[in-house]
Design a protein around this motif. Structure first.
Motif, PDB file in Angstrom:
ATOM      1  N   MET A   1       0.822  -1.198   0.000  1.00  0.00           N
ATOM      2  CA  MET A   1       0.000   0.000   0.000  1.00  0.00           C
ATOM      3  C   MET A   1       0.862   1.257   0.000  1.00  0.00           C
ATOM      4  O   MET A   1       0.455   2.293  -0.520  1.00  0.00           O
ATOM      5  N   ARG A   2       2.070   1.163   0.558  1.00  0.00           N
ATOM      6  CA  ARG A   2       2.943   2.326   0.548  1.00  0.00           C
ATOM      7  C   ARG A   2       3.362   2.681  -0.876  1.00  0.00           C
ATOM      8  O   ARG A   2       3.508   3.853  -1.222  1.00  0.00           O
ATOM      9  N   ASN A   3       3.577   1.660  -1.707  1.00  0.00           N
ATOM     10  CA  ASN A   3       3.950   1.927  -3.096  1.00  0.00           C
ATOM     11  C   ASN A   3       2.827   2.616  -3.855  1.00  0.00           C
ATOM     12  O   ASN A   3       3.062   3.364  -4.800  1.00  0.00           O
ATOM     13  N   GLU A   4       1.570   2.375  -3.476  1.00  0.00           N
ATOM     14  CA  GLU A   4       0.425   3.009  -4.122  1.00  0.00           C
ATOM     15  C   GLU A   4       0.048   4.320  -3.452  1.00  0.00           C
ATOM     16  O   GLU A   4      -0.969   4.918  -3.787  1.00  0.00           O
ATOM     17  N   LEU A   5       0.840   4.757  -2.470  1.00  0.00           N
ATOM     18  CA  LEU A   5       0.588   6.004  -1.740  1.00  0.00           C
ATOM     19  C   LEU A   5      -0.769   5.994  -1.064  1.00  0.00           C
ATOM     20  O   LEU A   5      -1.527   6.959  -1.093  1.00  0.00           O
ATOM     21  N   LYS A   6      -1.112   4.850  -0.469  1.00  0.00           N
ATOM     22  CA  LYS A   6      -2.365   4.723   0.268  1.00  0.00           C
ATOM     23  C   LYS A   6      -2.058   4.500   1.742  1.00  0.00           C
ATOM     24  O   LYS A   6      -1.019   3.960   2.099  1.00  0.00           O
ATOM     25  N   VAL A   7      -2.982   4.930   2.588  1.00  0.00           N
ATOM     26  CA  VAL A   7      -2.809   4.789   4.026  1.00  0.00           C
ATOM     27  C   VAL A   7      -4.009   4.039   4.577  1.00  0.00           C
ATOM     28  O   VAL A   7      -5.154   4.358   4.248  1.00  0.00           O
ATOM     29  N   GLN A   8      -3.741   3.019   5.380  1.00  0.00           N
ATOM     30  CA  GLN A   8      -4.818   2.262   6.004  1.00  0.00           C
ATOM     31  C   GLN A   8      -5.328   3.045   7.212  1.00  0.00           C
ATOM     32  O   GLN A   8      -4.637   3.187   8.211  1.00  0.00           O
ATOM     33  N   LEU A   9      -6.543   3.587   7.095  1.00  0.00           N
ATOM     34  CA  LEU A   9      -7.120   4.370   8.178  1.00  0.00           C
ATOM     35  C   LEU A   9      -7.868   3.457   9.138  1.00  0.00           C
ATOM     36  O   LEU A   9      -8.436   2.440   8.728  1.00  0.00           O
ATOM     37  N   PRO A  10      -7.918   3.823  10.420  1.00  0.00           N
ATOM     38  CA  PRO A  10      -8.615   2.966  11.381  1.00  0.00           C
ATOM     39  C   PRO A  10     -10.118   2.999  11.146  1.00  0.00           C
ATOM     40  O   PRO A  10     -10.698   4.039  10.864  1.00  0.00           O
ATOM     41  N   VAL A  11     -10.759   1.838  11.259  1.00  0.00           N
ATOM     42  CA  VAL A  11     -12.213   1.754  11.145  1.00  0.00           C
ATOM     43  C   VAL A  11     -12.805   1.882  12.546  1.00  0.00           C
ATOM     44  O   VAL A  11     -12.108   1.725  13.550  1.00  0.00           O
ATOM     45  N   PRO A  12     -14.100   2.181  12.663  1.00  0.00           N
ATOM     46  CA  PRO A  12     -14.702   2.274  13.990  1.00  0.00           C
ATOM     47  C   PRO A  12     -14.506   0.990  14.798  1.00  0.00           C
ATOM     48  O   PRO A  12     -14.567  -0.120  14.260  1.00  0.00           O
ATOM     49  N   ILE A  13     -14.275   1.145  16.072  1.00  0.00           N
ATOM     50  CA  ILE A  13     -14.011   0.007  16.951  1.00  0.00           C
ATOM     51  C   ILE A  13     -15.275  -0.820  17.106  1.00  0.00           C
ATOM     52  O   ILE A  13     -16.365  -0.290  17.334  1.00  0.00           O
ATOM     53  N   GLU A 154       7.108  13.806  -0.806  1.00  0.00           N
ATOM     54  CA  GLU A 154       6.193  14.775  -0.204  1.00  0.00           C
ATOM     55  C   GLU A 154       4.817  14.153   0.020  1.00  0.00           C
ATOM     56  O   GLU A 154       4.178  14.401   1.050  1.00  0.00           O
ATOM     57  N   LYS A 155       4.352  13.342  -0.936  1.00  0.00           N
ATOM     58  CA  LYS A 155       3.058  12.679  -0.765  1.00  0.00           C
ATOM     59  C   LYS A 155       3.087  11.694   0.394  1.00  0.00           C
ATOM     60  O   LYS A 155       2.163  11.634   1.205  1.00  0.00           O
ATOM     61  N   LYS A 156       4.165  10.927   0.495  1.00  0.00           N
ATOM     62  CA  LYS A 156       4.276   9.973   1.597  1.00  0.00           C
ATOM     63  C   LYS A 156       4.319  10.689   2.936  1.00  0.00           C
ATOM     64  O   LYS A 156       3.709  10.248   3.916  1.00  0.00           O
ATOM     65  N   SER A 157       5.031  11.808   2.997  1.00  0.00           N
ATOM     66  CA  SER A 157       5.101  12.568   4.240  1.00  0.00           C
ATOM     67  C   SER A 157       3.733  13.119   4.622  1.00  0.00           C
ATOM     68  O   SER A 157       3.344  13.076   5.796  1.00  0.00           O
ATOM     69  N   ALA A 158       2.980  13.606   3.630  1.00  0.00           N
ATOM     70  CA  ALA A 158       1.649  14.155   3.907  1.00  0.00           C
ATOM     71  C   ALA A 158       0.697  13.071   4.385  1.00  0.00           C
ATOM     72  O   ALA A 158      -0.040  13.258   5.363  1.00  0.00           O
ATOM     73  N   LEU A 159       0.703  11.924   3.707  1.00  0.00           N
ATOM     74  CA  LEU A 159      -0.190  10.834   4.097  1.00  0.00           C
ATOM     75  C   LEU A 159       0.186  10.251   5.447  1.00  0.00           C
ATOM     76  O   LEU A 159      -0.678   9.860   6.235  1.00  0.00           O
ATOM     77  N   GLU A 160       1.474  10.202   5.735  1.00  0.00           N
ATOM     78  CA  GLU A 160       1.913   9.705   7.037  1.00  0.00           C
ATOM     79  C   GLU A 160       1.478  10.662   8.146  1.00  0.00           C
ATOM     80  O   GLU A 160       1.066  10.226   9.229  1.00  0.00           O
ATOM     81  N   SER A 161       1.555  11.955   7.868  1.00  0.00           N
ATOM     82  CA  SER A 161       1.108  12.937   8.852  1.00  0.00           C
ATOM     83  C   SER A 161      -0.392  12.808   9.112  1.00  0.00           C
ATOM     84  O   SER A 161      -0.846  12.897  10.257  1.00  0.00           O
TER      85      SER A 161
END
Length: 333
Positions: A1-13, A154-161
């Motif tokens: 997913m990092r290669n596709e510049l995607k971030v796994q966001l947490p789903v509701p608990i 820059e995209k990876k840094s933004a998505l990581e932030s």
């Protein structure tokens, strides 16, 4: 997913308690009436001497259907069953009332056609929406960062932030992120043009300025030209103590602003603006009736705060004032 510049966001608990595997206690509570119904049908068919493979399949069909609907989950939100989001929610969506009206004056709790009941917003108070289910909702307008021109680091840094923001904030369940299209507002530009036009002696320049003003006003009235604004909303239950609820949502607001402003996007940062009562009214009006919001523009606040028994347009109001003033000056005592 990092290669596709995607971030796994947490789903509701998922707060459900599970009996075994993927079978939760609430699933057992839903299955039980249908299992009892199947058992009762099998017993009745057996008592009557007509129990065979066809009657047996007929008896267990309700149980199999409800178990399948309950165990099939949403493709993303695994805590939501197929029965809930494809059957119950869709049924409620189709059964909803599609026409409702707004009536000025006191809020009538028995009037189910009033728009305020449907929208769920009772009033604006202390820079918050006060909802009918006794919650304070505060809205923040957030600037945006254009990642289309950024390079991969820059995209990876933004998505990581952004991922850090989503995973470290402790009241994620009370946050909603939305993007709302709104009519463009060129009022300040028009004021600047009017100010520059004052004292202009050249008749040609005055005509050019007038034509340019008309052009700008037509742009504002166009439905095809919009601006997309990003908002973050937080909510807090009022309970029995309004002052305590306001203090708590103030603390959440300060924490949210700090978290958003601390997000780093290399050379750019995000700015956060808390909407006041007038801005909340304009946002609500725009979401309710976009076409009229385009034509009414900055007069939304005046119309919302109008407490007279009648409402008239701007030109009609000027004509009415002129008639009344003329009658006062020409009247013979």
């Amino acid at each position: 997913m990092r290669n596709e510049l995607k971030v796994q966001l947490p789903v509701p608990i998922d707060t459900k308690r599970y009996l075994m595997g993927k079978v939760a206690f609430v699933d057992v509570a839903i299955f039980s009436p249908f299992l009892l119904l199947s058992g009762l049908l099998i017993y009745l068919f057996y008592s009557c001497g007509i129990l065979n493979k066809y009657t047996f399949i007929f008896s267990i069909s309700p149980s199999i259907a409800i178990i399948a609907f309950q165990m099939i989950k949403h493709p993303v939100r695994k805590e939501i069953s197929y029965l809930k989001y494809k059957v119950l929610w869709r049924y409620n969506y189709k059964q909803r009332e599609k026409e409702f009206f707004y009536r000025k004056g006191a809020f009538d709790m028995a009037d189910k056609q009033d728009a305020r009941r449907k929208i769920g917003i009772k009033s604006t108070f202390a820079d918050c929406y006060e909802t009918n289910d006794k919650r304070f909702v505060r809205v923040f307008e957030v600037s945006s960062v254009n990642l289309s021109l950024a390079n991969k680091p820059e995209k990876k840094s933004a998505l990581e932030s952004f991922r850090v923001f989503m995973t470290t904030i402790n009241f994620l369940d009370s946050i909603q992120i939305s993007q709302i299209a709104q009519p463009i507002n060129l009022s300040r530009h028009l004021q600047h043009i009017s100010k520059r036009q004052q004292g202009e002696e050249s008749h040609v320049k005055r005509l050019l300025n007038k034509g340019y003003r008309n052009y700008i006003e037509n742009i504002q009235k166009s439905r095809e030209l919009v601006t997309r604004k990003r908002y973050i909303t937080i909510s807090k239950n009022i309970g029995s103590d309004r002052e305590k609820a306001l203090d708590e949502i103030d603390q959440l607001s300060k924490l949210l602003i700090t978290k958003v402003e601390s997000m780093t996007f290399d050379y750019s940062t995000l700015s956060v603006k808390q909407l006041n009562n007038d801005e909340l009214t304009k946002l609500m009006y725009t979401c309710m009736d976009y076409d009229n919001a385009v034509s009414v523009g900055d007069y939304i606040i005046e119309r919302a705060n109008d407490r007279s028994s009648i409402s008239v347009g701007e030109n009609t109001a000027k004509d009415l004032i002129d008639v009344l003033q003329r009658q006062l000056t020409e009247k013979v005592n």
